[in-house]
Design a protein around this motif. Sequence first.
Motif, PDB file in Angstrom:
ATOM      1  N   GLY A 127     -58.652 -45.737  33.958  1.00 21.36           N
ATOM      2  CA  GLY A 127     -57.444 -44.977  34.296  1.00 21.36           C
ATOM      3  C   GLY A 127     -56.928 -44.165  33.123  1.00 21.36           C
ATOM      4  N   PHE A 128     -56.914 -44.774  31.933  1.00 24.01           N
ATOM      5  CA  PHE A 128     -56.475 -44.048  30.731  1.00 24.01           C
ATOM      6  C   PHE A 128     -57.380 -42.836  30.469  1.00 24.01           C
ATOM      7  N   THR A 129     -58.694 -43.041  30.651  1.00 20.91           N
ATOM      8  CA  THR A 129     -59.651 -41.952  30.440  1.00 20.91           C
ATOM      9  C   THR A 129     -59.410 -40.815  31.429  1.00 20.91           C
ATOM     10  N   ILE A 130     -59.199 -41.168  32.693  1.00 19.49           N
ATOM     11  CA  ILE A 130     -58.960 -40.144  33.721  1.00 19.49           C
ATOM     12  C   ILE A 130     -57.707 -39.343  33.400  1.00 19.49           C
ATOM     13  N   VAL A 131     -56.621 -40.039  33.057  1.00 19.16           N
ATOM     14  CA  VAL A 131     -55.363 -39.346  32.757  1.00 19.16           C
ATOM     15  C   VAL A 131     -55.546 -38.383  31.581  1.00 19.16           C
ATOM     16  N   LEU A 132     -56.212 -38.875  30.529  1.00 19.13           N
ATOM     17  CA  LEU A 132     -56.405 -38.036  29.338  1.00 19.13           C
ATOM     18  C   LEU A 132     -57.251 -36.812  29.665  1.00 19.13           C
ATOM     19  N   PHE A 133     -58.356 -37.004  30.382  1.00 18.11           N
ATOM     20  CA  PHE A 133     -59.238 -35.887  30.736  1.00 18.11           C
ATOM     21  C   PHE A 133     -58.507 -34.872  31.629  1.00 18.11           C
ATOM     22  N   TYR A 134     -57.802 -35.370  32.643  1.00 20.95           N
ATOM     23  CA  TYR A 134     -57.147 -34.459  33.585  1.00 20.95           C
ATOM     24  C   TYR A 134     -56.011 -33.691  32.912  1.00 20.95           C
ATOM     25  N   ILE A 135     -55.242 -34.353  32.020  1.00 19.47           N
ATOM     26  CA  ILE A 135     -54.169 -33.646  31.324  1.00 19.47           C
ATOM     27  C   ILE A 135     -54.752 -32.540  30.446  1.00 19.47           C
ATOM     28  N   PHE A 136     -55.794 -32.863  29.694  1.00 16.52           N
ATOM     29  CA  PHE A 136     -56.418 -31.869  28.820  1.00 16.52           C
ATOM     30  C   PHE A 136     -56.966 -30.710  29.649  1.00 16.52           C
ATOM     31  N   PHE A 137     -57.684 -31.031  30.719  1.00 19.61           N
ATOM     32  CA  PHE A 137     -58.256 -30.001  31.590  1.00 19.61           C
ATOM     33  C   PHE A 137     -57.146 -29.147  32.221  1.00 19.61           C
ATOM     34  N   GLY A 138     -56.072 -29.814  32.688  1.00 20.94           N
ATOM     35  CA  GLY A 138     -54.976 -29.090  33.327  1.00 20.94           C
ATOM     36  C   GLY A 138     -54.245 -28.168  32.369  1.00 20.94           C
ATOM     37  N   VAL A 139     -54.019 -28.633  31.132  1.00 16.72           N
ATOM     38  CA  VAL A 139     -53.311 -27.814  30.148  1.00 16.72           C
ATOM     39  C   VAL A 139     -54.120 -26.565  29.793  1.00 16.72           C
ATOM     40  N   VAL A 140     -55.430 -26.763  29.553  1.00 17.68           N
ATOM     41  CA  VAL A 140     -56.275 -25.637  29.137  1.00 17.68           C
ATOM     42  C   VAL A 140     -56.435 -24.614  30.266  1.00 17.68           C
ATOM     43  N   THR A 141     -56.812 -25.070  31.464  1.00 16.43           N
ATOM     44  CA  THR A 141     -57.004 -24.138  32.577  1.00 16.43           C
ATOM     45  C   THR A 141     -55.676 -23.545  33.033  1.00 16.43           C
TER      46      THR A 141
END
Length: 261
Positions: free
Chosen positions: A109-123
């Motif tokens: 869950g921590f990995t998913i949140v971190l990946f999605y936040i990073f992906f969401g911020v950049v895109t």
Amino acid sequence: MNTVLALAGVVIKEMYRRKDFYVLFVLTALLTLLTGSTTFFNDDKIVGYLKEICLLLIWVATLVIALTTSARQIPAERESRTIFPLLAKPVTRLQVVLGKFFGCWLVAGFTIVLFYIFFGVVTGAREHHWPWLQYVQAAWLHWMMLGVVIGMSLLGSLVFSAPSVNVTIMFIIVGGILTLGEHLHKVALRMTEPSQSILSALYFLIPHVEWAFKFRDLILFDQPLIPWSAVGVATVYWGAYTAALLLAAWLVFRRKTLTLG
């Protein structure tokens, strides 16, 4: 419950010392940054393809982390013989299974949140659009699906002889469901008996983790939110499969003989 949480905390601390997560995160971050910085002659289709590749990489990275983390938990305790003082405290075998599961699941869950936040911020910085609720729905369903994968891997770690064998078989099973799962029933309808009944039974028996994969479209194509009731049904569906797999793992672990040899 305190014992289960303590065991889960040990699994989370173990992840700090391993390099798997950092390597996968750096790879995903580099590709996501490439998506955010590239223009390719202002061709939105090419950028869209890169965005899809980045999201696919996030899926692969989280699957690798979930499977490899959960597959080595109980075998590592047996190999280092720490399982004996652990069970002597006393900690029940059910608490061990639940503690290992919750630790691996929280890491996922921590990995998913971190990946999605990073992906969401950049895109989002590139497109000037942040559909956060779509991200929340996709990430939540992604996490629920990984609960099934972790449950399968924990059960496999008690059945197969080595973590490498377990991880290989789990990758084949999960990959097979992701690519062929939804087509099994269509293929079964074209077959004759008894093959049709066998394949149809397999279709209804397997956990359809591939459904979660489709929810990437919420982010990729900026689709409207799906009804929260459907999210609740999917959560119950994957939760039931996870509970059944953990019950099976406990039953196998309870009958397993642990020796010092």
